[in-house]
Design a protein around this motif. Structure first.
Motif, PDB file in Angstrom:
ATOM      1  N   VAL A  93       0.857  -1.191   0.000  1.00 36.56           N
ATOM      2  CA  VAL A  93       0.000   0.000   0.000  1.00 36.56           C
ATOM      3  C   VAL A  93       0.889   1.234   0.000  1.00 36.56           C
ATOM      4  N   VAL A  94       0.522   2.224  -0.811  1.00 38.21           N
ATOM      5  CA  VAL A  94       1.261   3.484  -0.884  1.00 38.21           C
ATOM      6  C   VAL A  94       0.390   4.605  -0.331  1.00 38.21           C
ATOM      7  N   GLN A  95       0.980   5.419   0.541  1.00 34.80           N
ATOM      8  CA  GLN A  95       0.300   6.572   1.120  1.00 34.80           C
ATOM      9  C   GLN A  95       1.163   7.811   0.959  1.00 34.80           C
ATOM     10  N   THR A  96       0.588   8.964   1.275  1.00 37.10           N
ATOM     11  CA  THR A  96       1.376  10.173   1.441  1.00 37.10           C
ATOM     12  C   THR A  96       1.418  10.507   2.932  1.00 37.10           C
ATOM     13  N   ALA A  97       2.178  11.515   3.272  1.00 37.02           N
ATOM     14  CA  ALA A  97       2.291  11.914   4.674  1.00 37.02           C
ATOM     15  C   ALA A  97       0.974  12.426   5.226  1.00 37.02           C
ATOM     16  N   TYR A  98       0.011  12.759   4.348  1.00 39.79           N
ATOM     17  CA  TYR A  98      -1.291  13.244   4.797  1.00 39.79           C
ATOM     18  C   TYR A  98      -2.207  12.118   5.254  1.00 39.79           C
ATOM     19  N   ALA A  99      -1.831  10.863   5.027  1.00 42.58           N
ATOM     20  CA  ALA A  99      -2.644   9.749   5.517  1.00 42.58           C
ATOM     21  C   ALA A  99      -2.661   9.774   7.039  1.00 42.58           C
ATOM     22  N   ASN A 100      -3.837   9.568   7.617  1.00 38.23           N
ATOM     23  CA  ASN A 100      -3.922   9.567   9.075  1.00 38.23           C
ATOM     24  C   ASN A 100      -3.031   8.476   9.647  1.00 38.23           C
ATOM     25  N   GLY A 101      -2.261   8.839  10.670  1.00 42.16           N
ATOM     26  CA  GLY A 101      -1.301   7.908  11.236  1.00 42.16           C
ATOM     27  C   GLY A 101      -1.934   6.617  11.732  1.00 42.16           C
TER      28      GLY A 101
END
Length: 281
Positions: A93-101
């Motif tokens: 899975v790829v996320q950005t830093a804006y994904a909720n921790g």
């Protein structure tokens, strides 16, 4: 309303404001687009060019819930990862830093490979190719799933459900309903950490230099030190700042299980001092 096109509707309105279509943020008044929403029905909202999708539920009188791109990634993982394991395919899975921790912790806690890349769906799309099946979503609902040639042979029905070249809200909406035949939203059982995004108009955003996935500043070092100090004062905190690609502003993202208001204040003050800020927007 007020001579504005598409006022109070769309995926961005729902996701960023946590408000059903036809309502201003934190406004309990009814509006035509959202007043007939039933308490237990599930809805989805697209953006204007239909490459983002978010789901939501809740009537005007009931608790409003948003299922954003981060939660869609987790839901897709519940279906796709077991299939990949059965057929000997790699999955991530790829996320950005804006994904909720909390979403990242949920995935990692279940042994899912997770990568964080810089903002921009092109970067997520590229990174998703590292696996046979790569799920990628920005928190705003822009994303898709990439399949290797081997995965297309072994999972033809799953691969055919997506547009592999760009995010497609129709594909995302329909595949979400497929996932919900076997799983419930409650199966993605994390509680989001309180978070907020603000932007500060600055005199010179070029002074900010980040690492590859934009989670930390390389320059100015003193500003990153102040961010670390501010985060250390709150419970379950995380924060980063980055220069906007489209505006003369610095975007600040912060999340915390306690003390979020104070964290935001500290971060805004630090950015204003380091970047010659004009005013908070």
């Amino acid at each position: 309303v007020n001579n504005r096109v598409n006022w109070g509707v769309g995926s961005e309105h729902v996701q960023k404001n946590s408000a059903r279509p036809g309502m201003e943020p934190d406004d309990g008044s009814k509006a035509e687009a959202g007043e007939h929403a039933a308490e237990t029905d599930l809805y989805c909202s697209f953006d204007g060019d239909a490459d983002r999708v978010v789901f939501w539920e809740g009537s005007v009188s009931a608790a409003f819930k948003v299922y954003d791109g981060s939660r869609l990634s987790c839901l897709y993982a519940l279906r796709l990862r077991p299939l990949c394991e059965r057929f000997g395919l790699s999955f991530g899975v790829v996320q950005t830093a804006y994904a909720n921790g909390a979403s990242t912790e949920w995935l990692v806690g279940r042994g899912v490979d997770v990568a964080t890349v810089k903002t921009g769906v092109m970067y997520l799309h590229d990174k998703a190719g590292d696996w046979d099946v790569g799920v990628y979503f920005e928190a705003n609902g822009h994303g898709s799933v990439r399949f290797s040639d081997e995965a297309k042979k072994k999972l033809p029905a799953e691969a055919a459900a997506f547009n592999e070249y760009t995010g497609c809200a129709w594909c995302g909406a329909l595949y979400t309903l497929v996932c919900l035949q076997d799983h419930r939203w409650e199966d993605v059982g994390y509680t989001e950490v309180d978070c907020r995004t603000v932007k500060v108009a600055v005199l010179d955003k070029a002074v900010l230099k980040t690492n590859d996935n934009e989670t930390r500043l390389l320059q100015p070092f003193a500003l990153q030190r102040r961010i670390d100090e501010a985060v250390g004062k709150v419970g379950g905190g995380r924060a980063f700042v980055r220069a906007s690609n489209t505006e003369d502003v610095v975007r600040i993202y912060a999340e915390a299980r306690a003390g979020l208001d104070g964290l935001i204040q500290d971060l805004v003050a630090a950015v204003e001092q380091s970047c010659g800020a004009k005013s908070k927007l």
